[in-house]
Design a protein around this motif. Structure first.
Motif, PDB file in Angstrom:
ATOM      1  N   PRO A 180       0.880  -1.313  -0.075  1.00  0.00           N
ATOM      2  CA  PRO A 180       0.064  -0.076  -0.209  1.00  0.00           C
ATOM      3  C   PRO A 180       0.803   1.276   0.038  1.00  0.00           C
ATOM      4  N   CYS A 181       0.494   2.163  -0.706  1.00  0.00           N
ATOM      5  CA  CYS A 181       0.935   3.782  -0.854  1.00  0.00           C
ATOM      6  C   CYS A 181       0.000   4.750  -0.859  1.00  0.00           C
ATOM      7  N   LYS A 182       0.200   5.817  -0.063  1.00  0.00           N
ATOM      8  CA  LYS A 182      -0.814   6.620  -0.078  1.00  0.00           C
ATOM      9  C   LYS A 182      -0.787   7.537  -1.447  1.00  0.00           C
ATOM     10  N   HIS A 183       0.194   7.340  -2.330  1.00  0.00           N
ATOM     11  CA  HIS A 183       0.367   8.217  -3.488  1.00  0.00           C
ATOM     12  C   HIS A 183       0.061   7.315  -4.626  1.00  0.00           C
ATOM     13  N   GLU A 184      -0.458   5.950  -4.528  1.00  0.00           N
ATOM     14  CA  GLU A 184      -0.628   4.954  -5.539  1.00  0.00           C
ATOM     15  C   GLU A 184      -1.743   5.709  -6.452  1.00  0.00           C
ATOM     16  N   ASN A 185      -1.653   5.463  -7.643  1.00  0.00           N
ATOM     17  CA  ASN A 185      -2.618   5.826  -8.727  1.00  0.00           C
ATOM     18  C   ASN A 185      -2.821   7.515  -8.989  1.00  0.00           C
ATOM     19  N   LYS A 186      -1.758   8.138  -8.344  1.00  0.00           N
ATOM     20  CA  LYS A 186      -1.725   9.594  -8.619  1.00  0.00           C
ATOM     21  C   LYS A 186      -0.888   9.676  -9.835  1.00  0.00           C
ATOM     22  N   PHE A 191      11.408  11.442 -11.358  1.00  0.00           N
ATOM     23  CA  PHE A 191      10.455  10.566 -10.290  1.00  0.00           C
ATOM     24  C   PHE A 191      11.151  10.286  -9.136  1.00  0.00           C
ATOM     25  N   ASN A 192      12.404   9.774  -9.275  1.00  0.00           N
ATOM     26  CA  ASN A 192      13.094   9.142  -8.158  1.00  0.00           C
ATOM     27  C   ASN A 192      13.608   9.955  -7.413  1.00  0.00           C
ATOM     28  N   THR A 193      13.678  11.143  -7.444  1.00  0.00           N
ATOM     29  CA  THR A 193      14.093  12.173  -6.690  1.00  0.00           C
ATOM     30  C   THR A 193      13.118  12.944  -5.867  1.00  0.00           C
ATOM     31  N   THR A 194      11.839  12.576  -6.206  1.00  0.00           N
ATOM     32  CA  THR A 194      10.871  13.532  -5.467  1.00  0.00           C
ATOM     33  C   THR A 194      10.257  12.895  -4.164  1.00  0.00           C
ATOM     34  N   GLU A 195       9.304  13.616  -3.361  1.00  0.00           N
ATOM     35  CA  GLU A 195       9.249  13.132  -2.021  1.00  0.00           C
ATOM     36  C   GLU A 195       8.202  11.884  -2.268  1.00  0.00           C
ATOM     37  N   LYS A 245      10.221   8.692  -2.465  1.00  0.00           N
ATOM     38  CA  LYS A 245      10.742   8.374  -0.863  1.00  0.00           C
ATOM     39  C   LYS A 245       9.493   7.948   0.118  1.00  0.00           C
ATOM     40  N   ALA A 246       8.443   8.437  -0.115  1.00  0.00           N
ATOM     41  CA  ALA A 246       7.281   8.195   0.701  1.00  0.00           C
ATOM     42  C   ALA A 246       7.102   6.688   0.389  1.00  0.00           C
ATOM     43  N   CYS A 247       7.080   6.120  -0.935  1.00  0.00           N
ATOM     44  CA  CYS A 247       6.635   4.803  -1.197  1.00  0.00           C
ATOM     45  C   CYS A 247       7.996   4.322  -1.911  1.00  0.00           C
ATOM     46  N   PRO A 248       8.516   3.487  -1.033  1.00  0.00           N
ATOM     47  CA  PRO A 248      10.008   2.498  -1.543  1.00  0.00           C
ATOM     48  C   PRO A 248       9.683   1.895  -2.402  1.00  0.00           C
ATOM     49  N   GLY A 249      10.228   1.618  -3.778  1.00  0.00           N
ATOM     50  CA  GLY A 249       9.854   0.472  -4.922  1.00  0.00           C
ATOM     51  C   GLY A 249       8.856   1.071  -5.602  1.00  0.00           C
ATOM     52  N   ALA A 250       8.236   2.112  -5.348  1.00  0.00           N
ATOM     53  CA  ALA A 250       7.089   2.667  -6.097  1.00  0.00           C
ATOM     54  C   ALA A 250       7.638   3.118  -7.477  1.00  0.00           C
ATOM     55  N   GLN A 251       6.983   3.106  -8.672  1.00  0.00           N
ATOM     56  CA  GLN A 251       7.471   3.489  -9.726  1.00  0.00           C
ATOM     57  C   GLN A 251       6.468   4.384 -10.738  1.00  0.00           C
ATOM     58  N   CYS A 252       6.878   5.264 -11.422  1.00  0.00           N
ATOM     59  CA  CYS A 252       6.045   6.133 -12.356  1.00  0.00           C
ATOM     60  C   CYS A 252       6.025   5.110 -13.629  1.00  0.00           C
ATOM     61  N   ILE A 253       4.831   4.846 -14.167  1.00  0.00           N
ATOM     62  CA  ILE A 253       4.537   3.818 -15.180  1.00  0.00           C
ATOM     63  C   ILE A 253       3.605   4.681 -16.161  1.00  0.00           C
ATOM     64  N   PHE A 254       3.755   4.506 -17.294  1.00  0.00           N
ATOM     65  CA  PHE A 254       2.640   5.034 -18.477  1.00  0.00           C
ATOM     66  C   PHE A 254       1.217   4.290 -18.005  1.00  0.00           C
ATOM     67  N   SER A 255       0.176   4.944 -18.086  1.00  0.00           N
ATOM     68  CA  SER A 255      -1.074   4.417 -17.903  1.00  0.00           C
ATOM     69  C   SER A 255      -2.040   4.538 -18.981  1.00  0.00           C
TER      70      SER A 255
END
Length: 668
Positions: free
Chosen positions: A367-373, A380-384, A387-397
């Motif tokens: 779970p991540c509070k920023h998921e689906n944003k 993206f790897n340098t944004t807050e 850091k708040a969601c380790p392992g999260a990725q910015c993927i084309f949707s």
């Protein structure tokens, strides 16, 4: 006309903003098309997943996207390699790294980063394994060796992170993909069968067309015979049921359980217990006896109305014989429907592919509070959020945007669907009104066939287009609104299925049932209203009212006519499809090689067999839909003729002599 003009403008706007390549070409994590000419990925037409194991994440079902980095490559991996495995022999053998690096985001001179740093920067996969392209995507090359699942002839392999994985785990990660693999193999065999039997299928459909035409022409001689044979068969079957139930009732006399009642034994899961009771068989005997008596009484008291229905069926066969061009009209309806469906589908694709790439945060680790944003893949790897969601990725949707046009894409899709439904119903209404006009010109000819006007079908089509377009559009609009509400209810039911309680589910079910019934009623009223429009040339509302009142005054005749016609048409469709199906079965299974030799190398003989059977049924349905419209039109005309005229010189009947004999009977 305004809606059609708006529909055309919507198609043009969607054509300007949409890009079907977004559907044709796979898209990497940065929104680039794989294999598109004139781009850096022109020679990289295949999509490669960094970590296929992450595709088992629950977020896959929510976002319809595998939460792992995806890049475009020129070919799929052909061997096992790990990132760590390329570091140690790099100084002695650079070949392994050269091969591995083509599956990284960008080219690296050498593997200097540590494994943890490489994973954090998401530059390369941790492992590659033998894969093959499918639908322009790299998927594991699974195979079975001595009944054991392997990938690249290995059952276990390193995942590049210090753990050992097996082929079964990888198959679970690509479970849905393996279904596609199996479907592809079956699809190839099906295509081979169609390539071998296409001309036999065409011959079968041609024979079905001839059989349908012959059946309609012969109905003037066989309609009564078919109906009474069916009725006598039903009476005989029920009579046998009465005898059998009474025989079981007598045989149980004196049995130790025979005098027990259903109340004594209560509710039992084993239904055979009830069959050992005399009370059960006595109940069956009484029910079947009552049903038998009701059917016989109905045949006695309604015999003249049944004779009228059969006479109208024969009259319909004569009408089609005098106006054979009506059997060709379904081809025009099919062409117009194909145009409407194609325009709707193309517009929907262009609308769906309008916009710019939109990226969303996907967290495969939990779970991540920023998921689906929404996010920006650059930095993206340098944004807050990263850091708040380790392992999260910015993927084309998906493709979207923030302009006014992009904000109303869903509204445009709804408008596209609504106008599509309106046009579909209008085309069907146009066909019904045209056929009704042609058959009405046959009925109201005093001397048949001498007084039938020339080219009745083309004249009826011209009148429908010139004078009745508004009435047909209004009737089809009502039906389109009801169908749109039904689609919205179905969407809401699927969208909120998990969050609904029992009360909301019950209300939703009631609403769906009510609108289903309403659609059936409106279709019936519209159909008869179009007949009245074709006869009298009045507006939709007045024609619908007149048709409704006319049918209500003759409700018993309507019910009998509807059931008799339905029985004959269903029997005809089954007869045509069954005859062609039997011939196709004997041919494709090599049962009649001495008479006719069919194809000998089929993978699945049932593929062309089902195609012929279903196609024959649809061909028969097209022919019999014309016949059904003919019967409905002649029935309305007959009721009008019976009420308006009295057979005198001043007001003569327009019906044929066979119908006139039935009308003159006092019991009608």
């Amino acid at each position: 006309m305004l809606f059609i003009i708006g529909y055309i403008l919507l198609g043009l706007i969607a054509w300007v903003h949409g890009d079907p390549r977004k559907v044709v070409f796979p898209t990497d994590s940065e929104g680039h098309f794989c294999g598109q000419k004139g781009t850096p990925t022109e020679n990289k037409s295949i999509l490669f997943y960094f970590n296929l194991f992450s595709c088992t994440s629950p977020s896959v079902m929510v976002n319809l996207q595998c939460p792992t980095t995806q890049i475009c490559v020129s070919k799929c991996p052909e061997k096992f390699l790990t990132y760590v495995g390329t570091q140690f022999p790099y100084r002695k053998d650079k070949g392994s790294w050269t091969y591995f690096s083509q599956f990284c985001k960008s080219s690296f001179a050498k593997p200097e980063k540590t494994l943890s740093q490489m994973i954090m920067d998401d530059d390369c996969p941790t492992v590659i394994f033998p894969s093959r392209p499918l639908l322009q995507r790299c998927f594991p090359d699974f195979s079975f060796v001595n009944g054991t699942l392997t990938v690249g002839n290995k059952t276990v392999f390193e995942d590049g992170k210090g753990s050992t994985r097996n082929a079964t785990e990888l198959r679970a990660a690509a479970k849905s993909i393996n279904k596609i693999l199996d479907a592809k193999a079956i699809g190839v065999k099906v295509f081979e069968d169609y390539a071998t039997t296409w001309y036999w299928i065409l011959i079968g459909l041609t024979i079905a067309m001839l059989l349908s035409w012959i059946f309609l022409i012969l109905l003037r001689f066989t309609a009564g015979f078919l109906f009474w044979v069916f009725i006598l068969g039903v009476i005989g079957i029920i009579g046998y049921g009465i005898w059998y139930c009474y025989w079981e009732y007598k045989n149980l006399q004196g049995h130790h359980t025979s005098y027990l009642t259903i109340y004594d034994i209560g509710i039992q899961s084993d239904m055979n217990i009830y069959l050992q009771l005399r009370q059960t068989w006595l109940t069956f005997t009484i029910i079947l006896s009552v049903l038998e008596v009701v059917i016989i009484l109905m045949l006695i008291f309604l015999r003249n109305r049944i004779r009228l229905s059969i006479a109208l069926l024969k009259e319909g066969s004569k009408a089609i014989g005098y106006i054979p061009s009506t059997l060709i009209y379904p081809v025009l309806t099919f062409i117009l429907l194909s145009i409407c469906i194609s325009y709707w589908a193309v517009t929907a694709v262009y609308l769906a592919t309008s916009g710019v790439p939109v990226y969303k945060i996907i967290a495969p680790g939990g779970p991540c509070k920023h998921e689906n944003k929404t996010c920006d893949p650059e930095g993206f790897n340098t944004t807050e959020m990263s850091k708040a969601c380790p392992g999260a990725q910015c993927i084309f949707s998906f493709y979207g945007g923030k302009t006014l046009y992009h904000q109303y894409i869903n509204t445009f899709q709804m408008f596209n669907l609504f106008v599509f439904l309106w046009l579909i119903n209008f085309v069907i209404a146009l066909g019904q009104c045209t056929l009704a006009g042609a058959f009405a010109s046959y009925y109201w000819a005093l001397k048949k066939p001498d007084d039938i006007p020339p080219y009745p079908l083309f004249s009826a089509f011209g009148r429908a287009i010139r004078y009745h377009t508004g009435s047909l559009a209004f009737g089809s609009l009502i039906l389109a609104l009801i169908q749109m509400i039904r689609i919205i209810l179905e969407y809401m039911d699927r969208r909120f299925k998990e969050s609904q309680n029992n009360i909301s589910k019950f209300l939703q079910c009631c609403l769906k049932c009510c609108f289903w019934c309403l659609e059936k009623v409106v279709k019936f009223l519209n159909r008869n209203a179009y007949v009245m429009i074709a006869i009298h040339g009045k507006g939709f509302c007045r024609s619908a009212r007149d048709a409704f009142n006319l049918l209500i005054r003759n409700i018993l005749k309507v019910a009998i006519m509807d059931k008799v016609t339905e029985f004959v048409l269903i029997l005809g469709k089954i007869l045509v499809a069954g005859c062609i199906g039997i011939l196709a079965f004997l041919l494709f299974t090599q049962r009649i090689p001495m008479i006719l030799e069919g194809p000998t190398s089929l993978n699945y003989y049932w593929v062309p067999l089902l195609t012929v059977v279903i196609g024959s049924y649809l061909v028969a349905h097209g022919f019999f839909s014309v016949y059904a419209m003919c019967i409905d039109t002649l029935f309305i005309c007959f009721l009008e003729d019976s009420e308006r005229n009295d057979g005198s010189t001043e007001r003569p009947y327009y019906m044929t002599q066979s119908l006139l004999k039935i009308v003159k009977k006092p019991t009608i």
